[in-house]
Design an enzyme around this catalytic site. Structure first.
Site, short mmCIF file in Angstrom:
data_model
loop_
_atom_site.label_atom_id
_atom_site.label_comp_id
_atom_site.label_asym_id
_atom_site.label_seq_id
_atom_site.Cartn_x
_atom_site.Cartn_y
_atom_site.Cartn_z
N ASP A 82 12.99 -1.30 3.55
CA ASP A 82 12.30 -1.82 4.73
C ASP A 82 10.94 -1.13 4.83
O ASP A 82 10.67 -0.14 4.15
CB ASP A 82 13.13 -1.54 6.00
CG ASP A 82 12.44 -2.02 7.26
OD1 ASP A 82 11.99 -3.18 7.28
OD2 ASP A 82 12.30 -1.24 8.22
N SER A 83 10.12 -1.65 5.75
CA SER A 83 8.82 -1.03 5.98
C SER A 83 8.95 0.32 6.71
O SER A 83 8.00 1.07 6.77
CB SER A 83 7.97 -1.97 6.84
OG SER A 83 8.67 -2.31 8.03
N TYR A 117 4.47 -3.78 8.22
CA TYR A 117 4.24 -4.84 7.25
C TYR A 117 3.87 -6.15 7.96
O TYR A 117 3.30 -7.04 7.36
CB TYR A 117 5.51 -5.09 6.43
CG TYR A 117 5.77 -4.11 5.29
CD1 TYR A 117 5.08 -2.91 5.17
CD2 TYR A 117 6.73 -4.40 4.33
CE1 TYR A 117 5.34 -2.04 4.11
CE2 TYR A 117 7.00 -3.54 3.28
CZ TYR A 117 6.31 -2.36 3.17
OH TYR A 117 6.58 -1.51 2.13
N GLY A 118 4.26 -6.24 9.23
CA GLY A 118 4.23 -7.51 9.95
C GLY A 118 2.87 -8.16 10.09
O GLY A 118 2.78 -9.37 10.32
N CYS A 133 13.81 -5.87 5.47
CA CYS A 133 12.64 -6.23 6.26
C CYS A 133 12.48 -7.76 6.29
O CYS A 133 12.44 -8.39 5.22
CB CYS A 133 11.41 -5.60 5.61
SG CYS A 133 9.88 -5.95 6.46
N GLU A 185 10.47 1.43 18.94
CA GLU A 185 10.22 2.74 18.30
C GLU A 185 9.89 3.81 19.33
O GLU A 185 10.11 5.00 19.08
CB GLU A 185 9.13 2.61 17.23
CG GLU A 185 9.67 1.81 16.06
CD GLU A 185 8.95 2.01 14.75
OE1 GLU A 185 8.13 2.94 14.62
OE2 GLU A 185 9.21 1.21 13.83
N CYS A 193 13.49 -10.01 13.12
CA CYS A 193 12.74 -8.78 12.83
C CYS A 193 13.75 -7.64 12.93
O CYS A 193 14.64 -7.67 13.78
CB CYS A 193 11.63 -8.61 13.87
SG CYS A 193 10.78 -7.03 13.77
N HIS A 210 13.79 -4.78 14.12
CA HIS A 210 13.95 -4.00 15.37
C HIS A 210 14.66 -4.77 16.48
O HIS A 210 15.19 -4.16 17.40
CB HIS A 210 12.57 -3.59 15.89
CG HIS A 210 11.84 -2.61 15.02
ND1 HIS A 210 11.53 -2.88 13.71
CD2 HIS A 210 11.38 -1.37 15.29
CE1 HIS A 210 10.90 -1.84 13.19
NE2 HIS A 210 10.79 -0.91 14.12
#
Ligand code: DGL
Length: 281
Positions: A12-13, A44-45, A75, A154, A187, A189
């Protein structure tokens, strides 16, 4: 013949892909994983497809050097933009999160109005929409980017008034105007917001048996189940009978191992004993 006791590579990023790792650990407890989080180059988004493809190939090569038997691109953005490029490079099975999420949504919807939320990169790729319409040509797909959710998660602002406000800002009109009955949390998250989204939108987790309200599809969970099928089909499921201990898994990050370890433990409940720094060029 590939040795089925080898680990599965997951990348993942950054920290978000741990939502996918957590589902793999829960649903495939006898499998060992090697996780790479590109914490130096996250997000990365909002990067171009060329950049995401370059990063993803580098990471896939690194995981291959660690002798993994298969790779999961956790990701959504990298799955949307780089899955075919990574598959072309490697001769081991590679799975992304988009197809399992799209498949679950087509199974779940009752009125064929499906919403997709993700990063700008994922939404602009149009891949969820394409895969959903391939599976169900009668489906209508409505997508919107919700970039602030990544930072809010985050920052640990999961059940927070600002997050609640952003949920309504991003989603109320989209859902009402289009009569969406199924929403893909596209996504890494967003599954961490699942309970708050469910409460605020009058929604429920896909597959929990509820017949009314919006169904929330979690591609992280769907991918773990699809990964199991992929390993089985390739004769790669581990023969172990006892679960893998937390210290047998390995984690690599391209920056700031301490923050990664803390997020894994505090937010996801994953004991990440072995976190090493690995800078990729
Ligand atoms: N992991 C990314 C995704 O699922 C979100 C974070 C980022 O933008 O890198 O699309």
């Amino acid at each position: 013949m590939t040795d089925n006791s080898l680990p599965i590579g997951v990348f993942d990023s950054g920290v978000g892909g741990l939502t996918v790792a957590r589902e793999i650990l829960r649903n495939l407890p006898n499998e060992k994983i090697i996780y790479f989080g590109d914490t130096a180059r996250v997000p990365y988004g909002n990067k171009s497809a060329d950049t995401i493809i370059r990063y993803s190939k580098q990471i896939a090569r690194f995981l291959l050097s660690k002798e993994v038997k298969a790779i999961t691109i956790a990701c959504n953005t990298a799955s949307a933009l780089a899955l075919s490029a990574v598959r072309e490079e490697l001769d081991i099975p590679v799975i992304g999160v988009v197809k399992p999420g799209a498949t679950a949504a087509t199974r779940e919807t009752r009125n064929n109005h499906i919403g997709v939320i993700g990063t700008k990169g994922t939404v602009n790729s149009g891949l969820y929409e394409k895969l959903i319409c391939d599976l169900n040509p009668g489906a209508e797909v409505f997508s919107t980017a919700c970039p602030l959710f990544v930072n809010l998660v985050e920052e640990g602002m999961i059940d927070d008034p600002i997050t609640v406000q952003m949920i309504h800002r991003y989603l109320d009109d989209m859902i009402d105007k289009n009569d969406i009955d199924t929403l893909i949390l596209g996504c890494t998250h967003y599954p961490l917001l699942l309970s708050v989204l469910a409460r605020e939108l009058g929604a429920h987790r896909a597959g929990d048996g509820s017949a009314s309200g919006i169904s929330l599809v979690n591609p992280a969970y769907e991918t773990a189940i699809a990964l199991k099928d992929m390993l089985k089909a390739n004769d790669l499921l581990s023969d172990r009978t006892e679960p893998v201990a937390p210290e047998e898994h390995s984690y690599y990050v391209s920056d700031d191992a301490a923050t990664f370890r803390r997020f894994a433990e505090d937010v996801l409940g994953i004991r990440a004993d072995n976190v090493e720094l690995k800078v990729l060029e």
